[in-house]
Design a protein around this motif. Structure first.
Motif: not given
Length: 426
Positions: A64-65, A237-239, A369-373
């Motif tokens: 992720g991050i 949010f989906s990601s 930033l929301i999904g992948l992170g």
């Protein structure tokens, strides 16, 4: 070129149908490497965890991050550079950089060295997607863009499946380190071929003021459009759930069904390839077919798809029967990425043509930033927290809990339906 002629050219697209197909094929190939290099970490998580002595939380951070931080932030300046210079050169250099760092991941000796190499992969991939969206939007006429973007987005399921199958095969034949080296060097070889075939498309708007629009102007246009925020945060949010599930599913399969790495790759890779390919293509096809009369369809289709995903994914994670699990996972693995064609097309049409790459990067900044992170890290942290209570089943229940993110995503996308009709720019 007059403003009127520029608009007409943009509506009709550029180049012959055959050349447009070649451009799209090369962009698809590059995007496939984009997701192949991401997913290979997921299928190799079990041997990497054992070799480097990592926790689920650390593995989640690597997926992720470590990747998403610079990938998301640098996407905007690189897209702005692409809008002002050459989009094809930005994609070429980006492919070379991320592929080189993918190869270096095979040299990692600790969590932190692998973390740093994954940061490098994110730096490279930051310049790949948004300029590609803009190239497609410039080459293809308005009524074909959602399908073209959906075909481009087939790189996601193809790349995810390829990373799963190829990574597992190389790891089983040699080791996990060689898997990173092979796929990384393959991307470096593809980069000059891409540059030779894909020519910079003519910009559809000749007005210099628009061509040199500052990034603040693009942000200002997007910030005033509620549909941008609703779609970006909803997709985020989906990601968050989608990336988390894609990263942790191979580990879940190993822990819950006792499969070895090769069997896991066949099980999961087939789901990604069959379900994902059908879902991405159907999203673009339905958006082009239904969206001409109602632009709100570009937001409504993803919302409905995410709602259907929740019970099917939950059933797949809760059953102890691997055959039943495969069939339950197949449909939502298509529906969870159905949004790619419709939503990326909608974002392209929130701004004038010369701002498309920057607009796409702004969308991807929020989405990633929301999904992948957070997706894989949150799910890994939840698994570690639940281990004391659920043991080897902790990851199963962490995945089910994460499905609530799809409900949030669907709600936001339903709100975007009405505002998108007003915010759309032809």
């Amino acid at each position: 070129m007059s403003a009127t002629n520029g608009a007409a050219s943009a509506a009709q697209g550029h180049g012959t149908p055959g050349y447009r197909a070649a451009v799209l094929a090369m962009l698809l190939l590059v995007y496939t490497f984009n997701f192949l290099d991401r997913q290979i970490l997921g299928i190799l998580a079990v041997p990497i965890k054992a070799d480097l002595d990592l926790s689920d939380t650390q593995l989640g951070a690597l997926g992720g991050i470590a990747f998403a931080f610079l990938y998301s932030i640098l996407g905007v300046p690189l897209a702005l550079l692409a809008d002002r210079t050459s989009r094809t050169w930005v994609v070429t250099i980006s492919l070379t950089v991320w592929s080189g760092f993918t190869a270096l991941c095979g040299m990692a000796t600790s969590f932190w060295t692998l973390f740093l190499y994954r940061l490098g992969v994110g730096v490279g991939e930051a310049g790949g997607v948004a300029p590609s969206y803009a190239i497609i939007a410039d080459y293809f006429p308005q009524h074909q863009r959602a399908r073209a973007l959906a075909i481009y987005s087939l790189g996601i399921p193809i790349g995810l499946a390829s990373g799963t199958l190829l990574g597992a095969w190389i790891a089983a034949t040699v080791d996990w380190r060689m898997a990173f080296v092979v796929v990384g060097l393959a991307g470096v070889v593809i980069a000059p071929v891409f540059r030779m075939i894909v020519k910079e498309p003519p910009r559809p708007v000749a007005a210099s003021a628009v061509a040199r629009a500052p990034v603040g102007q693009v942000f200002g246009i997007l910030a005033r459009k509620p549909s941008f925020w609703l779609m970006a945060i909803g997709a985020g949010f989906s990601s968050m759930c989608g990336y988390g599930l894609a990263f942790w599913a191979p580990t879940f399969i190993v822990r819950s069904f006792g499969f070895d790495l090769a069997t896991t790759s066949y099980f999961f890779g087939s789901i990604l390839l069959i379900g994902g390919t059908l879902g991405v293509f159907m999203g673009g096809f339905l958006a082009d077919r239904l969206g001409g009369g109602d632009r709100g369809v570009y937001a409504k289709l993803p919302a409905i798809a995410w709602l259907i995903c929740v019970p099917l994914f939950a059933g797949g994670f809760l059953t102890d029967n691997p055959t039943l699990s495969w069939f339950l996972f197949l449909i939502p693995n298509g529906l969870n990425i159905l949004w790619l064609g419709p939503v990326t097309t909608a974002v392209q049409n929130l701004v004038p043509p010369q701002m498309r790459a920057t607009a796409s990067a702004s969308f991807l900044l929020i989405n990633n930033l929301i999904g992948l992170g957070a997706g894989s890290w949150v799910m890994g942290a939840m698994s570690d927290a639940m281990t004391a209570s659920y043991g080897s089943d902790a990851l199963r229940y962490a995945a089910v809990a994460a499905l609530s993110f799809y409900l949030i995503a669907a709600t936001l996308m339903f709100f975007a339906v009405r505002t998108l009709r007003r915010d759309w720019v032809e």
